[in-house]
Design an enzyme around this catalytic site. Sequence first.
Site, short mmCIF file in Angstrom:
data_model
loop_
_atom_site.label_atom_id
_atom_site.label_comp_id
_atom_site.label_asym_id
_atom_site.label_seq_id
_atom_site.Cartn_x
_atom_site.Cartn_y
_atom_site.Cartn_z
N ASP A 13 69.86 42.75 77.18
CA ASP A 13 70.16 41.91 76.01
C ASP A 13 71.45 42.29 75.30
O ASP A 13 71.63 42.00 74.12
CB ASP A 13 69.00 41.95 74.99
CG ASP A 13 67.68 41.63 75.63
OD1 ASP A 13 67.65 40.67 76.41
OD2 ASP A 13 66.70 42.34 75.37
N LYS A 16 75.60 40.31 78.13
CA LYS A 16 76.29 40.19 79.43
C LYS A 16 76.72 38.75 79.70
O LYS A 16 77.78 38.51 80.25
CB LYS A 16 75.35 40.62 80.57
CG LYS A 16 75.04 42.09 80.58
CD LYS A 16 74.12 42.45 81.75
CE LYS A 16 72.70 41.98 81.57
NZ LYS A 16 71.95 42.62 80.48
N GLY A 40 67.50 36.83 80.60
CA GLY A 40 67.87 35.70 79.77
C GLY A 40 69.30 35.91 79.31
O GLY A 40 69.55 36.70 78.42
N HIS A 41 70.23 35.28 79.99
CA HIS A 41 71.65 35.47 79.67
C HIS A 41 72.14 34.30 78.83
O HIS A 41 72.11 33.16 79.29
CB HIS A 41 72.47 35.61 80.95
CG HIS A 41 72.14 36.86 81.72
ND1 HIS A 41 72.61 37.13 82.98
CD2 HIS A 41 71.39 37.93 81.38
CE1 HIS A 41 72.15 38.31 83.38
NE2 HIS A 41 71.40 38.80 82.43
N GLN A 223 68.99 42.69 83.23
CA GLN A 223 68.38 43.81 82.49
C GLN A 223 69.47 44.82 82.12
O GLN A 223 70.61 44.45 81.97
CB GLN A 223 67.25 44.47 83.30
CG GLN A 223 65.99 43.63 83.38
CD GLN A 223 66.11 42.42 84.28
OE1 GLN A 223 66.50 42.54 85.42
NE2 GLN A 223 65.79 41.27 83.76
P1 IMP Z 1 59.55 43.32 83.66
O1 IMP Z 1 60.95 43.39 84.17
O2 IMP Z 1 59.15 41.94 83.22
O3 IMP Z 1 58.57 43.92 84.62
O4 IMP Z 1 59.45 44.23 82.33
C1 IMP Z 1 59.62 45.63 82.35
C2 IMP Z 1 60.35 46.10 81.10
O5 IMP Z 1 61.68 45.60 81.14
C3 IMP Z 1 59.75 45.60 79.80
O6 IMP Z 1 59.95 46.58 78.80
C4 IMP Z 1 60.59 44.37 79.48
O7 IMP Z 1 60.62 44.07 78.10
C5 IMP Z 1 61.95 44.84 79.96
N1 IMP Z 1 62.83 43.74 80.35
C6 IMP Z 1 62.79 43.00 81.49
N2 IMP Z 1 63.76 42.09 81.50
C7 IMP Z 1 64.45 42.24 80.38
C8 IMP Z 1 65.61 41.61 79.84
O8 IMP Z 1 66.23 40.71 80.44
N3 IMP Z 1 66.03 42.06 78.63
C9 IMP Z 1 65.41 43.08 77.98
N4 IMP Z 1 64.34 43.71 78.44
C10 IMP Z 1 63.86 43.30 79.64
#
Ligand code: IMP
Length: 430
Positions: A13, A16, A40-41, A223
């Site tokens: 977040d 990017k 979510g970009h 991420q």
């Molecule tokens: P998952 O990727 O959905 O399995 O989530 C694993 C961890 O990564 C959790 O703490 C999510 O909140 C975090 N996470 C996954 N994708 C994002 C992102 O795009 N932005 C921020 N945190 C993320």
Amino acid sequence: MPVAVILGGHWGDEGKGKVIDLLAGRFEYNVRYSGGANAGHTVVNEYGSFALHQVPSGVFHNGMTAMLAAGVVVDPEALLAEIEELEGRGVDLTRFYISERAHIVLPHHKLLDKAEEERRGDARLGTTGKGIGPAYSDKAARDGVRMGDLLEPSERDRSILRAARAGAARLADLHCSDAVAPEEVVARAARWADVLRPRICDVERHLRSAVARGASVLLEGAQGALLDIDAGSYPFVTSSSTGVAGACASAGIPPRAVDSVVAVLHSYMTRVGAGPFPTELHDEVGRIIQDRGAEFGTTTGRRRRCGWFDALASRYVMEVNGVTSAVLTKLDVLDGLETVKVCVAYELDGKRIEHMPASATVIAKVSPVYEEMPGWPEGSMQARRWEDLHPRAQEYVRRIEELLGVPVSLLSVGPARDQTIQLRDPLAAN
Ligand code: IMP
């Protein structure tokens, strides 16, 4: 310049989407290399405001070839909806391709993600619920279905049926009765194949030839580097390799081909989901940052946890990824605070440490050692040149740069393309 990696330097977040949109005009290829619909970009440009989940953020540029590489897990249902929305808003996606090696997120992966989180109870990770962990688990266990499998009808039906049945059995073990009937998943997969067929190809072979002829390639991370499955605070991580090593493995290009690595960092820290966060603020300042920065998850709408800039964690990311330039976003959010703090080290059991501990339990025990600096007044949003920034805001940026050991190339002071201050070319090799 030909091959650049842009990665999130914190827990995701960081902004990017904006940075990729800004730089993408200089590239022929824009390739997403990790994660899936959990990303979510946010991109704001002449087409409007977009929250991109799977389609690469540089797709708005004319002539761009956009790709999803092998390391991505593709949710076809969500991707079709995203393609439809983008095309409906006038974005040209004729040159958008998907690796035949990329694994598929099937309906049961999303249900399993949620059921497993429930099973974890108080130890839940706070996943996005997009099926990421279960899809990568099947990939590692060699039970996954890949995009290329969609292309051949009998192979497709056989592998989807096998996977959907196994998924339904696992869901039943977790007392979840919502599984989509395996035959229905087979029918859906036939539709995904019909629509996506022209886009599915050997992306990695294509990229290697592109790199060999000197084409410019922008590898886009999802991420953040602190959520990396190996480098992050396991198990509070995502299930993919979010850093530069993951970029090369996913895109099928040699690490030596990478010329620049740009890390995008918030001017403070945010985190969504569970996991240790040494500089997290639980006070009024945390709330101010949260509100002013509109820190809500783009994918899940969850409130992001906010805290002071953690230079120890950020420097760790610089080192692990060989970062060549850092971009600091949302500097304007800190305007008007009386003082600002930067964490320069941790204290663990009464001792100062300057490295990132491997264990999430240990990270949860450290306390931040802060340097406090005077704040600066409002006005950063209007700045377009370094000289326009208040001297104390400049001092803050210079101190962060010093602590990172990497030059800061861009400062973002608002969501629009022009709300950016360039200090040096972010793609210049050091
Ligand atoms: P998952 O990727 O959905 O399995 O989530 C694993 C961890 O990564 C959790 O703490 C999510 O909140 C975090 N996470 C996954 N994708 C994002 C992102 O795009 N932005 C921020 N945190 C993320």
